[in-house]
Design a protein around this motif. Sequence first.
Motif, PDB file in Angstrom:
ATOM      1  N   VAL A   1     -11.524   4.117   8.349  1.00 58.17           N
ATOM      2  CA  VAL A   1     -10.966   2.995   9.095  1.00 58.17           C
ATOM      3  C   VAL A   1     -12.090   2.395   9.925  1.00 58.17           C
ATOM      4  O   VAL A   1     -12.830   3.122  10.601  1.00 58.17           O
ATOM      5  CB  VAL A   1      -9.809   3.439  10.006  1.00 58.17           C
ATOM      6  CG1 VAL A   1      -9.295   2.257  10.838  1.00 58.17           C
ATOM      7  CG2 VAL A   1      -8.678   4.033   9.173  1.00 58.17           C
TER       8      VAL A   1
ATOM      9  N   ILE B   1       0.841  -1.200   0.000  1.00 56.79           N
ATOM     10  CA  ILE B   1       0.000   0.000   0.000  1.00 56.79           C
ATOM     11  C   ILE B   1       0.877   1.250   0.000  1.00 56.79           C
ATOM     12  O   ILE B   1       0.641   2.195  -0.764  1.00 56.79           O
ATOM     13  CB  ILE B   1      -0.945  -0.002   1.222  1.00 56.79           C
ATOM     14  CG1 ILE B   1      -1.975  -1.131   1.100  1.00 56.79           C
ATOM     15  CG2 ILE B   1      -1.659   1.343   1.349  1.00 56.79           C
ATOM     16  CD1 ILE B   1      -2.793  -1.364   2.361  1.00 56.79           C
TER      17      ILE B   1
ATOM     18  N   THR C   1      -6.947   6.829   6.731  1.00 53.67           N
ATOM     19  CA  THR C   1      -7.474   6.421   5.422  1.00 53.67           C
ATOM     20  C   THR C   1      -8.522   7.408   4.924  1.00 53.67           C
ATOM     21  O   THR C   1      -9.705   7.318   5.281  1.00 53.67           O
ATOM     22  CB  THR C   1      -8.076   4.997   5.511  1.00 53.67           C
ATOM     23  OG1 THR C   1      -7.125   4.104   6.095  1.00 53.67           O
ATOM     24  CG2 THR C   1      -8.457   4.482   4.138  1.00 53.67           C
TER      25      THR C   1
ATOM     26  N   SER D   1     -17.041   1.588   2.089  1.00 54.81           N
ATOM     27  CA  SER D   1     -15.889   0.701   2.317  1.00 54.81           C
ATOM     28  C   SER D   1     -15.115   1.127   3.553  1.00 54.81           C
ATOM     29  O   SER D   1     -14.986   2.330   3.831  1.00 54.81           O
ATOM     30  CB  SER D   1     -14.944   0.737   1.108  1.00 54.81           C
ATOM     31  OG  SER D   1     -15.588   0.275  -0.051  1.00 54.81           O
ATOM     32  N   TYR D   2     -14.587   0.134   4.274  1.00 55.85           N
ATOM     33  CA  TYR D   2     -13.752   0.412   5.434  1.00 55.85           C
ATOM     34  C   TYR D   2     -12.458  -0.397   5.371  1.00 55.85           C
ATOM     35  O   TYR D   2     -12.477  -1.602   5.075  1.00 55.85           O
ATOM     36  CB  TYR D   2     -14.489   0.071   6.733  1.00 55.85           C
ATOM     37  CG  TYR D   2     -15.518   1.097   7.142  1.00 55.85           C
ATOM     38  CD1 TYR D   2     -15.136   2.353   7.597  1.00 55.85           C
ATOM     39  CD2 TYR D   2     -16.883   0.806   7.072  1.00 55.85           C
ATOM     40  CE1 TYR D   2     -16.076   3.301   7.976  1.00 55.85           C
ATOM     41  CE2 TYR D   2     -17.833   1.738   7.450  1.00 55.85           C
ATOM     42  CZ  TYR D   2     -17.419   2.994   7.906  1.00 55.85           C
ATOM     43  OH  TYR D   2     -18.360   3.931   8.273  1.00 55.85           O
ATOM     44  N   ASN D   3     -11.368   0.273   5.648  1.00 57.03           N
ATOM     45  CA  ASN D   3     -10.072  -0.370   5.813  1.00 57.03           C
ATOM     46  C   ASN D   3      -9.987  -0.835   7.267  1.00 57.03           C
ATOM     47  O   ASN D   3     -10.094  -0.028   8.189  1.00 57.03           O
ATOM     48  CB  ASN D   3      -8.968   0.655   5.501  1.00 57.03           C
ATOM     49  CG  ASN D   3      -7.582   0.120   5.752  1.00 57.03           C
ATOM     50  OD1 ASN D   3      -7.355  -1.087   5.751  1.00 57.03           O
ATOM     51  ND2 ASN D   3      -6.637   1.021   5.983  1.00 57.03           N
TER      52      ASN D   3
ATOM     53  N   THR E   1     -12.825 -10.622   0.037  1.00 54.43           N
ATOM     54  CA  THR E   1     -12.760  -9.487   0.937  1.00 54.43           C
ATOM     55  C   THR E   1     -13.988  -9.564   1.841  1.00 54.43           C
ATOM     56  O   THR E   1     -14.877 -10.411   1.648  1.00 54.43           O
ATOM     57  CB  THR E   1     -12.774  -8.141   0.187  1.00 54.43           C
ATOM     58  OG1 THR E   1     -14.098  -7.894  -0.310  1.00 54.43           O
ATOM     59  CG2 THR E   1     -11.781  -8.141  -0.967  1.00 54.43           C
TER      60      THR E   1
ATOM     61  N   MET F   1      -8.351   5.003   0.558  1.00 58.64           N
ATOM     62  CA  MET F   1      -9.235   3.840   0.558  1.00 58.64           C
ATOM     63  C   MET F   1      -9.258   3.174  -0.806  1.00 58.64           C
ATOM     64  O   MET F   1      -9.258   1.942  -0.918  1.00 58.64           O
ATOM     65  CB  MET F   1     -10.655   4.251   0.965  1.00 58.64           C
ATOM     66  CG  MET F   1     -11.597   3.067   1.202  1.00 58.64           C
ATOM     67  SD  MET F   1     -11.169   2.078   2.661  1.00 58.64           S
ATOM     68  CE  MET F   1     -11.104   0.424   1.951  1.00 58.64           C
TER      69      MET F   1
ATOM     70  N   VAL G   1      -6.123   1.198  -1.017  1.00 55.57           N
ATOM     71  CA  VAL G   1      -6.206   0.019  -0.142  1.00 55.57           C
ATOM     72  C   VAL G   1      -7.014  -1.089  -0.818  1.00 55.57           C
ATOM     73  O   VAL G   1      -6.605  -2.263  -0.828  1.00 55.57           O
ATOM     74  CB  VAL G   1      -6.837   0.397   1.215  1.00 55.57           C
ATOM     75  CG1 VAL G   1      -7.207  -0.856   2.011  1.00 55.57           C
ATOM     76  CG2 VAL G   1      -5.863   1.249   2.032  1.00 55.57           C
ATOM     77  N   GLU G   2      -8.155  -0.741  -1.376  1.00 51.74           N
ATOM     78  CA  GLU G   2      -8.984  -1.762  -2.035  1.00 51.74           C
ATOM     79  C   GLU G   2      -8.276  -2.357  -3.242  1.00 51.74           C
ATOM     80  O   GLU G   2      -8.347  -3.572  -3.479  1.00 51.74           O
ATOM     81  CB  GLU G   2     -10.322  -1.152  -2.462  1.00 51.74           C
ATOM     82  CG  GLU G   2     -11.228  -0.805  -1.305  1.00 51.74           C
ATOM     83  CD  GLU G   2     -12.696  -0.786  -1.692  1.00 51.74           C
ATOM     84  OE1 GLU G   2     -13.273  -1.880  -1.865  1.00 51.74           O
ATOM     85  OE2 GLU G   2     -13.256   0.313  -1.813  1.00 51.74           O
TER      86      GLU G   2
ATOM     87  N   ILE H   1     -11.052  -5.880   4.272  1.00 47.83           N
ATOM     88  CA  ILE H   1     -11.862  -4.752   3.828  1.00 47.83           C
ATOM     89  C   ILE H   1     -13.307  -5.055   4.193  1.00 47.83           C
ATOM     90  O   ILE H   1     -13.836  -6.118   3.833  1.00 47.83           O
ATOM     91  CB  ILE H   1     -11.740  -4.543   2.309  1.00 47.83           C
ATOM     92  CG1 ILE H   1     -10.292  -4.222   1.926  1.00 47.83           C
ATOM     93  CG2 ILE H   1     -12.677  -3.432   1.834  1.00 47.83           C
ATOM     94  CD1 ILE H   1     -10.014  -4.333   0.442  1.00 47.83           C
TER      95      ILE H   1
END
Length: 295
Positions: A156, A72, A92, A190-192, A127, A97, A100-101, A182
């Motif tokens: 996050v 990343i 993030t 979406s969340y990391n 995921t 994000m 990250v995805e 994820i």
Amino acid sequence: MSLTSNSASAKAKILTEALPYIQRFHGKTIVVKYGGNAMVDDKLKECFARDVVLLKLVGMNPVVVHGGGPQIDDLLKRVGKKGEFVQGMRVTDAETMDVVEMVLGGQVNKEIVNLINQHGGHAVGLTGKDGAFIRARKMMLRGPGDADELIDIGQVGEVEAIEPQIVETLFAGGFIPVIAPIGFGRKGESYNINADLVAGKVAEILRAEKLIVLTNTPGVLDKNGNLVTGLTARKVDELFADGTISGGMLPKISSALDAVKNGVNTCHIIDGRVEHALLLEILTNEGVGTLIRRR
């Protein structure tokens, strides 16, 4: 080429030493958090893949939850951004994000799946969004010295719920699940999620026999740099209180502690820089890291 009597005896001893562990853990779920040097060194990556395949073939149910911090950071640099961390968590924003995805759900996850499959396994990548597997909520961190101060670190998340059916279905088909951390929110956002936290929660929900966390250190170290092992949950709480555990080790040990307090039999913080560390920890008398038990 024949083995000498001494080398044959030594090799046979190693093989038979594994038997009681294979018997004890047959049919058990082993959740492995895969990260650190073991993910970037080609030789260590191959060793890890072979270890996971062997565990599956002798009757265990390995589940891999992976990180991807270096990958990343590399892509963030290429788009002109610098990674920022607070209390071991990656800050993030929306652009981060997306990265990250792309890295976790695409590049890293598929590389791990491919490695395991190349060595004779049957891995499936997913995921937390797949099959509504990991529902998350926004994480807010407590500020230092002020219990009322909250720090917003962007997209996050922390785990709100895990749906185990998708993993159980993969087990029934003889597959090895490989999970990217994820999650999705109630509105589809979406969340990391920190991979250590996901691994711990997955281990809890699946009632895993073991949670194994690969790191870039020999294990949990005291203030003098000496390896500490045979820890109980109470002793880990003491190490938090006196500041021995800090920085990037915080989420690792926190997730391990929660896991053993919530039904996982043991957690192992092991040195992922050691070739075949996973097999050494599970199938031999001597481990390569720190063991944490409930009591």
